[in-house]
Design a protein around this motif. Structure first.
Motif, PDB file in Angstrom:
ATOM      1  N   UNK A  26     -24.535  19.899  12.969  1.00  0.00           N
ATOM      2  CA  UNK A  26     -25.939  20.302  13.039  1.00  0.00           C
ATOM      3  C   UNK A  26     -26.067  21.819  12.919  1.00  0.00           C
ATOM      4  N   UNK A  27     -26.999  22.213  12.079  1.00  0.00           N
ATOM      5  CA  UNK A  27     -27.296  23.621  11.838  1.00  0.00           C
ATOM      6  C   UNK A  27     -28.588  23.966  12.575  1.00  0.00           C
ATOM      7  N   UNK A  28     -28.536  24.984  13.408  1.00  0.00           N
ATOM      8  CA  UNK A  28     -29.709  25.392  14.185  1.00  0.00           C
ATOM      9  C   UNK A  28     -29.972  26.878  13.972  1.00  0.00           C
ATOM     10  N   UNK A  29     -31.249  27.246  14.011  1.00  0.00           N
ATOM     11  CA  UNK A  29     -31.637  28.649  13.952  1.00  0.00           C
ATOM     12  C   UNK A  29     -31.907  29.111  15.380  1.00  0.00           C
ATOM     13  N   UNK A  30     -31.085  30.024  15.877  1.00  0.00           N
ATOM     14  CA  UNK A  30     -31.182  30.502  17.256  1.00  0.00           C
ATOM     15  C   UNK A  30     -31.397  32.017  17.229  1.00  0.00           C
ATOM     16  N   UNK A  31     -32.552  32.435  17.730  1.00  0.00           N
ATOM     17  CA  UNK A  31     -32.901  33.869  17.750  1.00  0.00           C
ATOM     18  C   UNK A  31     -32.744  34.506  16.371  1.00  0.00           C
ATOM     19  N   UNK A  32     -33.170  33.765  15.364  1.00  0.00           N
ATOM     20  CA  UNK A  32     -33.154  34.296  14.004  1.00  0.00           C
ATOM     21  C   UNK A  32     -31.829  34.202  13.283  1.00  0.00           C
ATOM     22  N   UNK A  33     -30.809  33.624  13.923  1.00  0.00           N
ATOM     23  CA  UNK A  33     -29.498  33.489  13.296  1.00  0.00           C
ATOM     24  C   UNK A  33     -29.046  32.028  13.356  1.00  0.00           C
ATOM     25  N   UNK A  34     -28.310  31.618  12.310  1.00  0.00           N
ATOM     26  CA  UNK A  34     -27.859  30.228  12.247  1.00  0.00           C
ATOM     27  C   UNK A  34     -26.616  30.011  13.110  1.00  0.00           C
ATOM     28  N   UNK A  35     -26.596  28.833  13.743  1.00  0.00           N
ATOM     29  CA  UNK A  35     -25.413  28.375  14.459  1.00  0.00           C
ATOM     30  C   UNK A  35     -25.064  26.977  13.975  1.00  0.00           C
ATOM     31  N   UNK A  36     -23.768  26.695  13.855  1.00  0.00           N
ATOM     32  CA  UNK A  36     -23.302  25.381  13.407  1.00  0.00           C
ATOM     33  C   UNK A  36     -22.551  24.696  14.529  1.00  0.00           C
ATOM     34  N   UNK A  37     -22.985  23.485  14.857  1.00  0.00           N
ATOM     35  CA  UNK A  37     -22.359  22.685  15.909  1.00  0.00           C
ATOM     36  C   UNK A  37     -21.704  21.469  15.278  1.00  0.00           C
ATOM     37  N   UNK A  38     -20.390  21.397  15.361  1.00  0.00           N
ATOM     38  CA  UNK A  38     -19.633  20.289  14.783  1.00  0.00           C
ATOM     39  C   UNK A  38     -20.030  18.986  15.450  1.00  0.00           C
ATOM     40  N   UNK A  39     -20.129  17.913  14.659  1.00  0.00           N
ATOM     41  CA  UNK A  39     -20.463  16.596  15.213  1.00  0.00           C
ATOM     42  C   UNK A  39     -19.428  16.196  16.256  1.00  0.00           C
ATOM     43  N   UNK A  40     -19.901  15.581  17.322  1.00  0.00           N
ATOM     44  CA  UNK A  40     -19.006  15.177  18.402  1.00  0.00           C
ATOM     45  C   UNK A  40     -18.161  13.980  17.970  1.00  0.00           C
ATOM     46  N   UNK A  41     -17.043  13.803  18.645  1.00  0.00           N
ATOM     47  CA  UNK A  41     -16.191  12.655  18.378  1.00  0.00           C
ATOM     48  C   UNK A  41     -15.229  12.902  17.231  1.00  0.00           C
ATOM     49  N   UNK A  42     -14.615  11.836  16.794  1.00  0.00           N
ATOM     50  CA  UNK A  42     -13.620  11.898  15.727  1.00  0.00           C
ATOM     51  C   UNK A  42     -14.288  12.314  14.423  1.00  0.00           C
ATOM     52  N   UNK A  43     -13.779  13.369  13.803  1.00  0.00           N
ATOM     53  CA  UNK A  43     -14.373  13.859  12.558  1.00  0.00           C
ATOM     54  C   UNK A  43     -13.646  13.321  11.327  1.00  0.00           C
ATOM     55  N   UNK A  44     -12.987  12.184  11.474  1.00  0.00           N
ATOM     56  CA  UNK A  44     -12.345  11.529  10.341  1.00  0.00           C
ATOM     57  C   UNK A  44     -13.398  11.084   9.341  1.00  0.00           C
ATOM     58  N   UNK A  45     -13.019  11.104   8.063  1.00  0.00           N
ATOM     59  CA  UNK A  45     -13.959  10.661   7.028  1.00  0.00           C
ATOM     60  C   UNK A  45     -14.271   9.172   7.142  1.00  0.00           C
ATOM     61  N   UNK A  46     -13.518   8.462   7.961  1.00  0.00           N
ATOM     62  CA  UNK A  46     -13.810   7.049   8.179  1.00  0.00           C
ATOM     63  C   UNK A  46     -14.838   6.816   9.260  1.00  0.00           C
ATOM     64  N   UNK A  47     -15.249   7.881   9.958  1.00  0.00           N
ATOM     65  CA  UNK A  47     -16.200   7.734  11.060  1.00  0.00           C
ATOM     66  C   UNK A  47     -17.609   8.024  10.567  1.00  0.00           C
ATOM     67  N   UNK A  48     -18.303   6.976  10.199  1.00  0.00           N
ATOM     68  CA  UNK A  48     -19.681   7.111   9.733  1.00  0.00           C
ATOM     69  C   UNK A  48     -20.645   7.368  10.886  1.00  0.00           C
ATOM     70  N   UNK A  49     -20.295   6.917  12.077  1.00  0.00           N
ATOM     71  CA  UNK A  49     -21.218   6.933  13.200  1.00  0.00           C
ATOM     72  C   UNK A  49     -21.670   8.343  13.569  1.00  0.00           C
ATOM     73  N   UNK A  50     -20.733   9.297  13.635  1.00  0.00           N
ATOM     74  CA  UNK A  50     -21.144  10.637  14.062  1.00  0.00           C
ATOM     75  C   UNK A  50     -21.744  11.468  12.926  1.00  0.00           C
ATOM     76  N   UNK A  51     -22.006  10.815  11.785  1.00  0.00           N
ATOM     77  CA  UNK A  51     -22.707  11.489  10.697  1.00  0.00           C
ATOM     78  C   UNK A  51     -24.221  11.551  10.973  1.00  0.00           C
ATOM     79  N   UNK A  52     -24.678  10.722  11.915  1.00  0.00           N
ATOM     80  CA  UNK A  52     -26.106  10.718  12.260  1.00  0.00           C
ATOM     81  C   UNK A  52     -26.533  12.100  12.743  1.00  0.00           C
TER      82      UNK A  52
END
Length: 414
Positions: free
Chosen positions: A361-387
């Motif tokens: 998830x990309x968020x704008x915080x105080x005028x600057x972007x922050x990127x938060x990696x999806x929680x859980x297993x980031x394997x390409x087989x994990x469709x669930x945390x793509x939400x």
């Protein structure tokens, strides 16, 4: 295997925007939202349509009031009143003022408006307590737009602001590009539809639905064609049907090197020119891009053979297909992928062998972007945390680590 930048250049060069003359249709103003304007719009109206007041107050002659102040106010006769939408009764004479409201037509003879806060009423007269600037609070005819000039250019998205402009110009119908048709098919013996009973070893075909939603989201027309079983004759027939009805074809699965991967073979048999077979991207390495000539036209059908892995299919769509469809749709600007620099909230790692994309998830915080990696297993087989994903952090080839707090390039996907 091509690098991502090389694959991107090939794909974007292959895209031929819809024809401005032939690939267009007329829609009503109320149905024009999010459509791409196909021809320039002009208007026979000036904006503003006439000189009018930008303030509630009094229309006056500047020469009558230029010396006014609180110690020596200028007294003017209130000759008449001009509400919005009413034609002035008569010209304004020297020594007179007309009560006027915001948007009302300036009377002949008046050239300035004094705001009511700088006046005082005494019977049938108004006292001007402060000298205005010459022509103050007057919106002059055609100062915003002159009749006959281009009001809106072609190749832009019609958003609510453009709807307002078109309505004000009395354009009840608008000429827009037709929506590109995108055929979508999924290949694989293991696939079942969401409403079918799931047996051991089977998986639900989520790609058909995700890709259709993505296509519709960017203004194209999805044409779902269902699941195609892994038999060469079935795959060939499905592709043949798809290229006959669509501008772009998206298939998922069947583009790797397995015994049941028939896409590339069938494309060649059907006369396609294959431009890409694999890209150095993770996830999404097995990507086929091909073109078919369209009979009796100079255009081509563009074919994307996406990976069957759901995450890989979506990542390659966001990276390559989405901008291609936006260019095809007739957009002249802002169709390219958009990257922003963001502070990573997490440690990001890659093997460095391919250009790696990590969702979150990309968020704008105080005028600057922050990127938060999806929680859980980031394997390409994990469709669930793509939400809830709206950004893909990018680690180029050779880079294996980004520490939390460091900057990273992020592809905006919505």
């Amino acid at each position: 295997m091509l690098q991502v930048s090389d694959a991107e250049a090939i794909i974007f060069n292959l895209v031929q925007p819809l024809d401005q003359k032939w690939d267009r249709e007329v829609v009503t103003l109320l149905t024009a939202i999010d459509r791409i304007l196909a021809i320039p719009v002009t208007s026979e109206l000036d904006f503003p349509h006439w000189d009018n007041s930008a303030m509630d107050g009094y229309a006056v002659r500047y020469d009558d009031v230029k010396g006014a102040n609180k110690e020596q106010p200028t007294a003017l006769e209130i000759a008449f009143e001009i509400p919005a939408g009413v034609k002035p009764l008569r010209p304004l004479k020297s020594g007179q003022a007309a009560r006027i409201f915001t948007g009302a037509v300036m009377p002949e003879g008046a050239d300035t408006v004094v705001m009511q806060e700088q006046t005082q009423i005494e019977g049938d007269r108004v006292l001007i307590l402060e000298a205005p600037k010459n022509q103050e609070f007057v919106r002059h005819r055609a100062s915003f737009y002159q009749a006959g000039e281009q009001l809106l250019p072609p190749g832009i998205t019609i958003n609510p602001a453009e709807i307002a402009v078109l309505a004000a110009a009395q354009c009840r119908e608008v000429t827009v590009y037709r929506r590109p048709r995108v055929a979508i098919l999924s290949t694989g013996n293991e696939l079942v539809a969401p409403d079918e009973l799931l047996h051991m070893g089977q998986i639900v075909d989520s790609n058909q639905y995700a890709l259709a939603a993505l296509v519709a989201q960017i203004g194209s027309e999805p044409v779902p064609m269902g699941i195609v079983r892994d038999r060469p004759e079935y795959v060939k027939k499905a592709i043949s049907q798809a290229i006959s009805i669509a501008d772009v074809v998206l298939s998922s699965g069947g583009v790797s090197v397995g015994d049941y991967d028939y896409i590339d073979k069938n494309l060649e048999q059907l006369g396609a020119t294959i431009h890409i077979r694999a890209v150095g991207i993770k996830p999404g390495k097995p990507l086929t891009v091909a073109t078919f000539p369209k009979p009796k036209t100079k255009q081509r059908v563009l074919y994307f053979g996406l990976p069957g892995n759901p995450v890989s299919a979506l990542v390659t769509f966001w990276r390559f297909v989405q901008p291609a469809l936006r260019k095809l749709s007739g957009l002249t600007h802002n169709w390219q992928p958009k990257f922003v620099l963001a502070r990573s909230c997490n440690d990001l790692t890659s093997d460095g062998k391919r250009e790696s994309y990590m969702w979150g998830q990309l968020h704008l915080v105080n005028g600057k972007y922050e990127f938060l990696l999806a929680k859980g297993n980031s394997s390409s087989g994990n469709l669930i945390n793509l939400a809830q994903t709206n950004g893909l952090a990018v680690l180029p080839i050779g880079q294996t680590h980004v520490s939390a707090g460091e900057q990273v390039q992020v592809l905006q996907i919505n």
